[in-house]
Design a protein around this motif. Structure first.
Motif, PDB file in Angstrom:
ATOM      1  N   SER A  36      21.127  13.439  58.684  1.00 10.33           N
ATOM      2  CA  SER A  36      20.840  12.085  58.188  1.00 10.33           C
ATOM      3  C   SER A  36      20.680  12.070  56.668  1.00 10.33           C
ATOM      4  CB  SER A  36      19.604  11.512  58.875  1.00 10.33           C
ATOM      5  OG  SER A  36      18.447  12.198  58.471  1.00 10.33           O
ATOM      6  N   ILE A  37      20.115  13.134  56.109  1.00  8.22           N
ATOM      7  CA  ILE A  37      19.972  13.223  54.648  1.00  8.22           C
ATOM      8  C   ILE A  37      21.336  13.176  53.987  1.00  8.22           C
ATOM      9  CG2 ILE A  37      19.362  14.781  52.750  1.00  8.22           C
ATOM     10  CD1 ILE A  37      16.995  15.720  54.538  1.00  8.22           C
ATOM     11  N   PHE A  38      22.270  13.966  54.495  1.00 12.62           N
ATOM     12  CA  PHE A  38      23.577  14.032  53.849  1.00 12.62           C
ATOM     13  C   PHE A  38      24.478  12.848  54.207  1.00 12.62           C
ATOM     14  CE2 PHE A  38      22.184  18.291  52.824  1.00 12.62           C
ATOM     15  CZ  PHE A  38      22.614  18.384  51.504  1.00 12.62           C
ATOM     16  N   VAL A  39      24.219  12.165  55.301  1.00 14.69           N
ATOM     17  CA  VAL A  39      24.940  10.918  55.580  1.00 14.69           C
ATOM     18  C   VAL A  39      24.536   9.876  54.539  1.00 14.69           C
ATOM     19  CG1 VAL A  39      25.072   8.975  57.196  1.00 14.69           C
ATOM     20  CG2 VAL A  39      25.392  11.301  58.029  1.00 14.69           C
ATOM     21  N   ARG A  40      23.222   9.790  54.280  1.00 15.80           N
ATOM     22  CA  ARG A  40      22.749   8.878  53.233  1.00 15.80           C
ATOM     23  C   ARG A  40      23.309   9.293  51.875  1.00 15.80           C
ATOM     24  NH1 ARG A  40      17.784   9.639  55.826  1.00 15.80           N
ATOM     25  NH2 ARG A  40      17.044  10.877  54.064  1.00 15.80           N
ATOM     26  N   CYS A  41      23.410  10.596  51.641  1.00 14.32           N
ATOM     27  CA  CYS A  41      23.960  11.098  50.383  1.00 14.32           C
ATOM     28  C   CYS A  41      25.418  10.673  50.237  1.00 14.32           C
ATOM     29  CB  CYS A  41      23.832  12.620  50.330  1.00 14.32           C
ATOM     30  SG  CYS A  41      24.657  13.378  48.925  1.00 14.32           S
ATOM     31  N   ASP A  42      26.196  10.795  51.314  1.00 13.20           N
ATOM     32  CA  ASP A  42      27.612  10.403  51.255  1.00 13.20           C
ATOM     33  C   ASP A  42      27.762   8.914  50.976  1.00 13.20           C
ATOM     34  OD1 ASP A  42      28.350  13.014  51.702  1.00 13.20           O
ATOM     35  OD2 ASP A  42      28.745  12.732  53.852  1.00 13.20           O
ATOM     36  N   GLU A  43      26.912   8.095  51.593  1.00  7.31           N
ATOM     37  CA  GLU A  43      26.957   6.658  51.337  1.00  7.31           C
ATOM     38  C   GLU A  43      26.600   6.358  49.880  1.00  7.31           C
ATOM     39  OE1 GLU A  43      24.238   5.184  54.265  1.00  7.31           O
ATOM     40  OE2 GLU A  43      25.681   5.436  55.905  1.00  7.31           O
ATOM     41  N   ALA A  44      25.574   7.019  49.381  1.00  2.00           N
ATOM     42  CA  ALA A  44      25.185   6.831  47.981  1.00  2.00           C
ATOM     43  C   ALA A  44      26.273   7.347  47.048  1.00  2.00           C
ATOM     44  CB  ALA A  44      23.864   7.547  47.703  1.00  2.00           C
ATOM     45  N   LEU A  45      26.962   8.390  47.481  1.00  2.20           N
ATOM     46  CA  LEU A  45      28.034   8.975  46.673  1.00  2.20           C
ATOM     47  C   LEU A  45      29.172   7.983  46.491  1.00  2.20           C
ATOM     48  CD1 LEU A  45      28.739  11.634  45.303  1.00  2.20           C
ATOM     49  CD2 LEU A  45      29.751  12.385  47.437  1.00  2.20           C
ATOM     50  N   HIS A  46      29.556   7.298  47.551  1.00  2.00           N
ATOM     51  CA  HIS A  46      30.624   6.304  47.436  1.00  2.00           C
ATOM     52  C   HIS A  46      30.214   5.174  46.504  1.00  2.00           C
ATOM     53  CE1 HIS A  46      33.232   8.190  50.312  1.00  2.00           C
ATOM     54  NE2 HIS A  46      32.277   8.205  51.229  1.00  2.00           N
ATOM     55  N   THR A  47      28.987   4.741  46.604  1.00  2.00           N
ATOM     56  CA  THR A  47      28.485   3.683  45.725  1.00  2.00           C
ATOM     57  C   THR A  47      28.464   4.155  44.270  1.00  2.00           C
ATOM     58  OG1 THR A  47      27.103   2.879  47.525  1.00  2.00           O
ATOM     59  CG2 THR A  47      26.552   2.116  45.304  1.00  2.00           C
ATOM     60  N   ALA A  48      27.982   5.364  44.050  1.00  4.04           N
ATOM     61  CA  ALA A  48      27.913   5.904  42.682  1.00  4.04           C
ATOM     62  C   ALA A  48      29.305   6.081  42.086  1.00  4.04           C
ATOM     63  CB  ALA A  48      27.165   7.230  42.683  1.00  4.04           C
ATOM     64  N   LEU A  49      30.255   6.529  42.900  1.00  2.84           N
ATOM     65  CA  LEU A  49      31.623   6.694  42.402  1.00  2.84           C
ATOM     66  C   LEU A  49      32.245   5.342  42.049  1.00  2.84           C
ATOM     67  CD1 LEU A  49      32.985   9.492  44.732  1.00  2.84           C
ATOM     68  CD2 LEU A  49      32.470   9.669  42.300  1.00  2.84           C
ATOM     69  N   ASP A  50      31.981   4.333  42.856  1.00  2.00           N
ATOM     70  CA  ASP A  50      32.498   2.995  42.542  1.00  2.00           C
ATOM     71  C   ASP A  50      31.924   2.483  41.230  1.00  2.00           C
ATOM     72  OD1 ASP A  50      34.060   2.928  44.811  1.00  2.00           O
ATOM     73  OD2 ASP A  50      32.569   1.831  46.011  1.00  2.00           O
ATOM     74  N   ARG A  51      30.606   2.700  41.040  1.00  2.44           N
ATOM     75  CA  ARG A  51      29.981   2.278  39.781  1.00  2.44           C
ATOM     76  C   ARG A  51      30.544   3.060  38.597  1.00  2.44           C
ATOM     77  NH1 ARG A  51      23.906   2.943  40.792  1.00  2.44           N
ATOM     78  NH2 ARG A  51      24.760   4.154  42.457  1.00  2.44           N
ATOM     79  N   GLU A  87      32.990  18.043  48.178  1.00  4.49           N
ATOM     80  CA  GLU A  87      34.408  17.840  48.506  1.00  4.49           C
ATOM     81  C   GLU A  87      34.682  16.378  48.846  1.00  4.49           C
ATOM     82  OE1 GLU A  87      35.434  20.585  51.608  1.00  4.49           O
ATOM     83  OE2 GLU A  87      34.946  22.318  50.356  1.00  4.49           O
ATOM     84  N   ALA A  88      33.770  15.739  49.587  1.00  2.00           N
ATOM     85  CA  ALA A  88      33.942  14.320  49.918  1.00  2.00           C
ATOM     86  C   ALA A  88      33.897  13.467  48.655  1.00  2.00           C
ATOM     87  CB  ALA A  88      32.874  13.875  50.900  1.00  2.00           C
ATOM     88  N   GLY A  89      33.016  13.810  47.742  1.00  2.00           N
ATOM     89  CA  GLY A  89      32.926  13.070  46.484  1.00  2.00           C
ATOM     90  C   GLY A  89      34.176  13.215  45.642  1.00  2.00           C
ATOM     91  N   ILE A  90      34.695  14.434  45.552  1.00  2.00           N
ATOM     92  CA  ILE A  90      35.925  14.674  44.785  1.00  2.00           C
ATOM     93  C   ILE A  90      37.086  13.933  45.432  1.00  2.00           C
ATOM     94  CG2 ILE A  90      37.579  16.450  44.065  1.00  2.00           C
ATOM     95  CD1 ILE A  90      34.978  16.572  42.469  1.00  2.00           C
ATOM     96  N   ALA A  91      37.182  14.020  46.760  1.00  2.00           N
ATOM     97  CA  ALA A  91      38.259  13.323  47.467  1.00  2.00           C
ATOM     98  C   ALA A  91      38.162  11.814  47.255  1.00  2.00           C
ATOM     99  CB  ALA A  91      38.218  13.657  48.952  1.00  2.00           C
TER     100      ALA A  91
END
Length: 176
Positions: free
Chosen positions: A12-27, A93-97
């Motif tokens: 759950s920690i890293f699922v939240r991290c992935d969601e935050a990662l997509h938001t941060a990348l968009d910003r 890797e998900a963030g880079i992708a």
């Protein structure tokens, strides 16, 4: 904390991290477009920085969860530590992708971002290892030795106290 709740918490920690990662990348992408830095290495740096700053709190939370799990009568667990390290790599890797998927055009920053991925992952795993080392210090064998020493000191003191009270009671009973 048994293995199942820890692994569920880690997931759950890293699922939240992935969601935050997509938001941060968009910003970061929007900020870079407003600065018109799309064709420079600045965008690669901005995206890498966004990934790092998003994954870093997840590392702190995962290590804190691991520390809490070790507060139970469980010794350090290499499997859990490996799971934390593996999830860091997956998140990077998900963030880079995600960053590379912004558009299909070839930009000069994309190879820079691809080159930075292993370094970023290694840097974040090293941070996690440093934090895990701090946890090991708090839960290491020297702590257990101190606790055992205190426990035996307490037991010895209680034994001596019991003997003294016993002799006093014996003395009172034989006096009458």
């Amino acid at each position: 904390m048994p293995a199942q709740p820890f692994e569920t918490t880690l997931r759950s920690i890293f699922v939240r991290c992935d969601e935050a990662l997509h938001t941060a990348l968009d910003r970061a992408k929007a900020r870079a477009e407003s600065l018109q830095a799309e064709d420079t290495s600045r965008l690669a740096f901005t995206l890498t920085e966004a990934i790092e700053h998003t994954v870093d709190p997840a590392i702190d939370e995962a290590v804190a969860s691991y520390d809490e799990a070790l507060s139970q009568p469980v010794a350090s667990n290499a499997h859990w530590e490996d799971a934390i390290r593996a999830r860091i790599g997956v998140s990077v890797e998900a963030g880079i992708a995600g960053a590379l998927a912004f558009d299909q055009l070839t930009h000069p920053w994309k190879p820079l971002l691809k080159e930075e991925a292993p370094k970023l992952s290694e840097r974040l795993v090293r941070r996690a290892d440093e934090r895990l080392a701090e946890v090991h210090k708090r839960h290491g064998p020297q702590r257990r030795r101190k606790e055992v020493r205190r426990e035996w000191t307490l037991r010895g003191s209680l034994l001596v106290l019991g003997l003294v009270v016993g002799f006093l009671i014996h003395g009172l009973l034989t006096a009458f």
